[in-house]
Write a protein that holds these residues in place. Structure first.
Motif, short mmCIF file in Angstrom:
data_model
loop_
_atom_site.label_atom_id
_atom_site.label_comp_id
_atom_site.label_asym_id
_atom_site.label_seq_id
_atom_site.Cartn_x
_atom_site.Cartn_y
_atom_site.Cartn_z
N HIS A 110 0.84 -1.20 0.00
CA HIS A 110 0.00 0.00 0.00
C HIS A 110 0.87 1.25 0.00
O HIS A 110 1.79 1.36 0.80
CB HIS A 110 -0.91 0.00 1.23
CG HIS A 110 -1.86 1.15 1.25
ND1 HIS A 110 -3.07 1.12 0.60
CD2 HIS A 110 -1.75 2.37 1.80
CE1 HIS A 110 -3.68 2.26 0.78
NE2 HIS A 110 -2.90 3.05 1.50
N HIS A 111 0.59 2.17 -0.92
CA HIS A 111 1.31 3.45 -0.96
C HIS A 111 0.42 4.51 -0.33
O HIS A 111 -0.65 4.82 -0.86
CB HIS A 111 1.62 3.86 -2.40
CG HIS A 111 2.70 3.05 -3.04
ND1 HIS A 111 4.02 3.43 -3.03
CD2 HIS A 111 2.66 1.86 -3.68
CE1 HIS A 111 4.75 2.52 -3.65
NE2 HIS A 111 3.94 1.56 -4.06
N ALA A 112 0.89 5.08 0.80
CA ALA A 112 0.08 6.07 1.51
C ALA A 112 -0.32 7.22 0.59
O ALA A 112 -1.41 7.76 0.69
CB ALA A 112 0.85 6.58 2.72
N GLU A 113 0.59 7.56 -0.34
CA GLU A 113 0.30 8.70 -1.22
C GLU A 113 -0.43 8.28 -2.50
O GLU A 113 -0.70 9.11 -3.36
CB GLU A 113 1.63 9.39 -1.64
CG GLU A 113 2.38 9.99 -0.48
CD GLU A 113 3.75 10.51 -0.90
OE1 GLU A 113 4.04 10.54 -2.11
OE2 GLU A 113 4.53 10.86 0.00
N LEU A 118 -4.04 4.10 -7.55
CA LEU A 118 -2.78 3.37 -7.60
C LEU A 118 -2.88 2.05 -6.85
O LEU A 118 -2.50 1.00 -7.37
CB LEU A 118 -1.64 4.20 -6.99
CG LEU A 118 -0.31 3.45 -7.04
CD1 LEU A 118 0.30 3.53 -8.44
CD2 LEU A 118 0.68 3.98 -6.03
N ASN A 119 -3.41 2.11 -5.62
CA ASN A 119 -3.37 0.93 -4.75
C ASN A 119 -4.33 -0.18 -5.17
O ASN A 119 -4.02 -1.35 -5.02
CB ASN A 119 -3.66 1.35 -3.31
CG ASN A 119 -2.49 2.08 -2.70
OD1 ASN A 119 -1.39 1.56 -2.64
ND2 ASN A 119 -2.71 3.32 -2.28
N ARG A 120 -5.49 0.21 -5.71
CA ARG A 120 -6.51 -0.79 -6.00
C ARG A 120 -6.65 -1.09 -7.48
O ARG A 120 -7.26 -2.10 -7.84
CB ARG A 120 -7.86 -0.35 -5.43
CG ARG A 120 -7.82 -0.05 -3.93
CD ARG A 120 -7.48 -1.30 -3.12
NE ARG A 120 -8.59 -2.25 -3.12
CZ ARG A 120 -9.59 -2.21 -2.24
NH1 ARG A 120 -9.60 -1.27 -1.31
NH2 ARG A 120 -10.56 -3.09 -2.30
N VAL A 121 -6.12 -0.23 -8.34
CA VAL A 121 -6.31 -0.45 -9.78
C VAL A 121 -4.95 -0.65 -10.48
O VAL A 121 -4.65 -1.73 -10.99
CB VAL A 121 -7.07 0.72 -10.44
CG1 VAL A 121 -7.29 0.44 -11.92
CG2 VAL A 121 -8.39 0.97 -9.72
N ILE A 122 -4.12 0.42 -10.48
CA ILE A 122 -2.92 0.38 -11.33
C ILE A 122 -1.91 -0.66 -10.85
O ILE A 122 -1.45 -1.50 -11.63
CB ILE A 122 -2.26 1.77 -11.38
CG1 ILE A 122 -3.22 2.77 -12.01
CG2 ILE A 122 -0.96 1.72 -12.17
CD1 ILE A 122 -2.74 4.20 -11.97
N GLN A 123 -1.56 -0.59 -9.58
CA GLN A 123 -0.51 -1.51 -9.10
C GLN A 123 -0.89 -2.98 -9.26
O GLN A 123 -0.10 -3.76 -9.83
CB GLN A 123 -0.16 -1.20 -7.63
CG GLN A 123 0.95 -2.09 -7.09
CD GLN A 123 1.48 -1.61 -5.75
OE1 GLN A 123 2.48 -0.91 -5.68
NE2 GLN A 123 0.81 -2.00 -4.68
N PRO A 124 -2.11 -3.40 -8.82
CA PRO A 124 -2.46 -4.82 -9.02
C PRO A 124 -2.48 -5.21 -10.50
O PRO A 124 -2.04 -6.31 -10.86
CB PRO A 124 -3.87 -4.93 -8.41
CG PRO A 124 -4.00 -3.75 -7.51
CD PRO A 124 -3.13 -2.67 -8.07
N LEU A 125 -2.98 -4.29 -11.34
CA LEU A 125 -3.10 -4.60 -12.77
C LEU A 125 -1.71 -4.75 -13.41
O LEU A 125 -1.42 -5.74 -14.10
CB LEU A 125 -3.88 -3.47 -13.45
CG LEU A 125 -4.43 -3.78 -14.83
CD1 LEU A 125 -5.51 -4.86 -14.73
CD2 LEU A 125 -5.03 -2.52 -15.46
N VAL A 126 -0.85 -3.77 -13.18
CA VAL A 126 0.47 -3.79 -13.83
C VAL A 126 1.31 -4.97 -13.33
O VAL A 126 1.95 -5.66 -14.12
CB VAL A 126 1.21 -2.45 -13.59
CG1 VAL A 126 2.66 -2.54 -14.05
CG2 VAL A 126 0.49 -1.32 -14.31
N THR A 127 1.30 -5.22 -12.01
CA THR A 127 2.16 -6.29 -11.50
C THR A 127 1.65 -7.68 -11.92
O THR A 127 2.43 -8.62 -11.98
CB THR A 127 2.28 -6.24 -9.96
OG1 THR A 127 0.96 -6.23 -9.40
CG2 THR A 127 3.03 -5.01 -9.51
N ALA A 128 0.35 -7.78 -12.25
CA ALA A 128 -0.19 -9.08 -12.65
C ALA A 128 -0.16 -9.29 -14.16
O ALA A 128 -0.32 -10.41 -14.64
CB ALA A 128 -1.62 -9.22 -12.15
#
Ligand SMILES: NC(=O)c1ccc[n+]([C@@H]2O[C@H](COP(=O)([O-])OP(=O)(O)OC[C@H]3O[C@@H](n4cnc5c(N)ncnc54)[C@H](OP(=O)(O)O)[C@@H]3O)[C@@H](O)[C@H]2O)c1
Length: 226
Positions: A110-113, A118-128
């Motif tokens: 989780h990125h506080a900023e 970012l936390n629920r859409v971009i990061q999970p999508l890109v890393t997967a």
């Protein structure tokens, strides 16, 4: 110091070479495309090499790697293969100090900023999806580097953006809360490792607060090239 820069012709690599020369270091810039390398001058040696085959580290005191490849769904092997070649060359030449660039996304958290996007859409999508093979290979690189018995540091930036100004970048152990890192700050952080031993055998996240783009601006640029 005598510094070898791998990935010297990339966005971070060019900045790193220039910053190192400006600081009075001797730099060997390694690239597969020396004809397109834009920097010249005293203290600089430009060497052509594919680092998965050979890494010219003779005479160096430190090796700084900014190697990278664009995202692809195909298997990525650059990070692990080049690390194997680099470590073998460093051992042969008795060079001990190695600093490599990885990514904060190798350890998604989780990125506080970062907010919902970012936390629920971009990061999970890109890393997967498109980033998966890159991050898998970065994690393989990190494991080999940690196991190397050399004086290593792993530097993990967040989303890179272009800026020529070095700012008061933030460092934190292992995980980063910042969302962005400028290439100038990443280069400055790498160069600092050449002379500072505080982060030897540690993994450090580097992020930029000043002048960072918004998430929307970054997405627009990635999606539409503007
Ligand atoms: N983009 C992001 O948001 C982001 C986020 C976190 C971490 N990172 C990481 O940060 C680092 C720097 O990124 P960047 O965008 O500044 O780099 P970049 O512009 O993609 O440059 C990478 C350089 O690696 C070199 N390279 C690739 N394969 C090579 C090989 N086999 N032999 C020799 N050189 C090789 C290429 O140089 P030549 O073609 O000249 O040989 C290229 O210029 C990369 O490791 C990247 O994965 C990026």
């Amino acid at each position: 110091m005598r510094i070898v820069v791998l990935g010297a012709n990339g966005g971070t690599g060019r900045r790193l070479v220039q910053q190192a020369l400006d600081a009075g270091h001797e730099v060997r810039a390694v690239t597969r495309q020396p004809q397109s390398f834009p920097i010249s001058g005293p203290g600089l040696e430009v060497v052509a090499a594919d680092v998965t085959v050979d890494v010219p580290v003779s005479g160096a005191e430190v090796v700084l790697s900014t190697l990278g490849v664009p995202f692809t769904r195909q298997p990525v092997l650059l990070y692990s293969r080049s690390t194997a070649t680099v470590l073998a060359a460093m051992r042969r030449q008795s060079v001990r100090r190695l600093v490599v660039v990885s990514s904060s996304a190798t350890e998604p958290h989780h990125h506080a900023e970062g907010g919902f996007l970012l936390n629920r859409v971009i990061q999970p999508l890109v890393t997967a999806t498109i980033g998966k093979t890159t991050y898998d290979d970065m994690r393989a690189m990190e494991a080999v580097v940690r196991d190397s018995n050399l004086d290593w540091t792993i530097v993990r930036p967040s989303g890179l953006f272009d800026s020529d100004n070095v700012t008061r970048y933030r460092l934190s152990e292992n995980r980063s809360d910042g969302v962005f890192t400028s290439r100038a700050d990443l280069a400055a952080c790498l160069l600092a490792q050449a002379t500072d031993r505080a982060w030897v055998e540690r993994t450090v996240a580097v992020t930029t607060a000043e002048g960072a783009p918004t998430l929307w601006a970054m997405l627009r640029r990635e999606a539409f090239g503007r």
